[in-house]
Design an enzyme around this catalytic site. Structure first.
Site, PDB file in Angstrom:
ATOM      1  N   ARG A 198      -4.720 -43.136 124.134  1.00 48.03           N
ATOM      2  CA  ARG A 198      -3.484 -43.984 124.820  1.00 48.03           C
ATOM      3  C   ARG A 198      -3.596 -45.419 123.901  1.00 48.03           C
ATOM      4  NH1 ARG A 198       0.229 -40.556 126.972  1.00 48.03           N
ATOM      5  NH2 ARG A 198      -0.809 -39.504 128.592  1.00 48.03           N
ATOM      6  N   ALA A 216      -0.468 -33.590 132.226  1.00 48.91           N
ATOM      7  CA  ALA A 216       0.737 -34.265 132.531  1.00 48.91           C
ATOM      8  C   ALA A 216       1.753 -34.337 131.660  1.00 48.91           C
ATOM      9  CB  ALA A 216       0.200 -35.745 133.121  1.00 48.91           C
ATOM     10  N   GLU A 247       3.748 -28.131 131.536  1.00 46.06           N
ATOM     11  CA  GLU A 247       2.740 -29.042 130.885  1.00 46.06           C
ATOM     12  C   GLU A 247       1.400 -28.618 131.172  1.00 46.06           C
ATOM     13  OE1 GLU A 247       3.059 -31.827 129.246  1.00 46.06           O
ATOM     14  OE2 GLU A 247       5.283 -32.061 129.677  1.00 46.06           O
ATOM     15  N   GLU A 256      -0.684 -28.242 127.553  1.00 42.98           N
ATOM     16  CA  GLU A 256      -1.819 -29.019 127.259  1.00 42.98           C
ATOM     17  C   GLU A 256      -3.129 -28.453 127.462  1.00 42.98           C
ATOM     18  OE1 GLU A 256      -1.443 -32.959 129.152  1.00 42.98           O
ATOM     19  OE2 GLU A 256       0.238 -33.404 128.055  1.00 42.98           O
ATOM     20  N   GLU A 260      -1.271 -35.603 120.786  1.00 40.19           N
ATOM     21  CA  GLU A 260      -1.714 -34.396 121.362  1.00 40.19           C
ATOM     22  C   GLU A 260      -2.461 -33.584 120.374  1.00 40.19           C
ATOM     23  OE1 GLU A 260       1.524 -32.420 123.315  1.00 40.19           O
ATOM     24  OE2 GLU A 260       1.311 -33.842 124.901  1.00 40.19           O
TER      25      GLU A 260
END
Length: 195
Positions: free
Chosen positions: A74, A86, A103, A107, A155
């Site tokens: 992040r 998420a 998602e 993910e 990601e």
């Protein structure tokens, strides 16, 4: 609850009226706004905030009582955080449960046969209108063999982990999980599972 200072409809919110709006930036995820707001005393104040598309998150718990967590970079924090699978509610008109299922597949490489709404939260109401809908998912299985998804940017380095739900709650209590959505989702799921 007293309504002495409430507006004509009896709602406390009616004491505050937006009299002007200025848009400073508009992007695909959020817009930066300044509203001029009339206060209950008749004065006005400028209020800066972020108008957000909204998000979903998934607390996916397997048959062994382990929760699926991801580790994702992040940039505002310059840290890799523990998070739930998420994503953004950026497809117009899409049911949030459909977004959550997508998602989880993208993910974590998982599908769930059992879904239930868990909790809805406002991630940072002092500066954003973002609403996050968190789901509890169970009866997990790997995505179908033909499912394909290519992770890009942050990601591309995301990792997926399974942690016992009790241990994940302990990680929240020890300050190892600081993402608010993840923390609330884990605590709510732990309470639901142990009710």
């Amino acid at each position: 609850m007293s309504t002495e200072s409430a507006g004509p409809t009896g709602r406390e919110e009616d004491q505050y009226t937006v009299v002007d709006t200025t848009e400073h930036f508009s992007g695909p995820v959020f817009t930066v706004i300044t509203d001029t707001v009339t206060m209950p005393d008749g004065g006005t104040a400028a209020r800066d905030y972020i108008r957000h598309v909204g998000s979903v998150a998934v607390v996916a718990v397997d048959d062994q009582g382990q929760v699926v967590l991801v580790r994702q970079y992040r940039h505002p924090l310059r840290q890799v955080l523990w998070e739930l699978p998420a994503g953004l509610r950026d497809v117009d008109g899409e049911d949030p449960a459909v977004t959550a299922a997508r998602e989880l597949a993208e993910e974590a490489g998982l599908v769930a046969a059992r879904w239930e709404p868990l909790v809805t939260m406002h991630s940072s109401p002092g500066c954003s209108d973002e609403e996050v809908i968190i789901y509890l998912a169970g009866d997990l299985a790997p995505v179908a063999e033909q499912f394909t998804y290519s992770r890009v940017l942050e990601e591309s380095t995301m990792t997926v982990h399974r942690v016992p739900l009790d241990e994940a709650v302990g990680m929240v209590e020890r300050g190892e999980i600081t993402n608010g959505v993840c923390a609330l989702g884990l605590l709510a799921a732990w309470r639901r599972v142990n009710a």
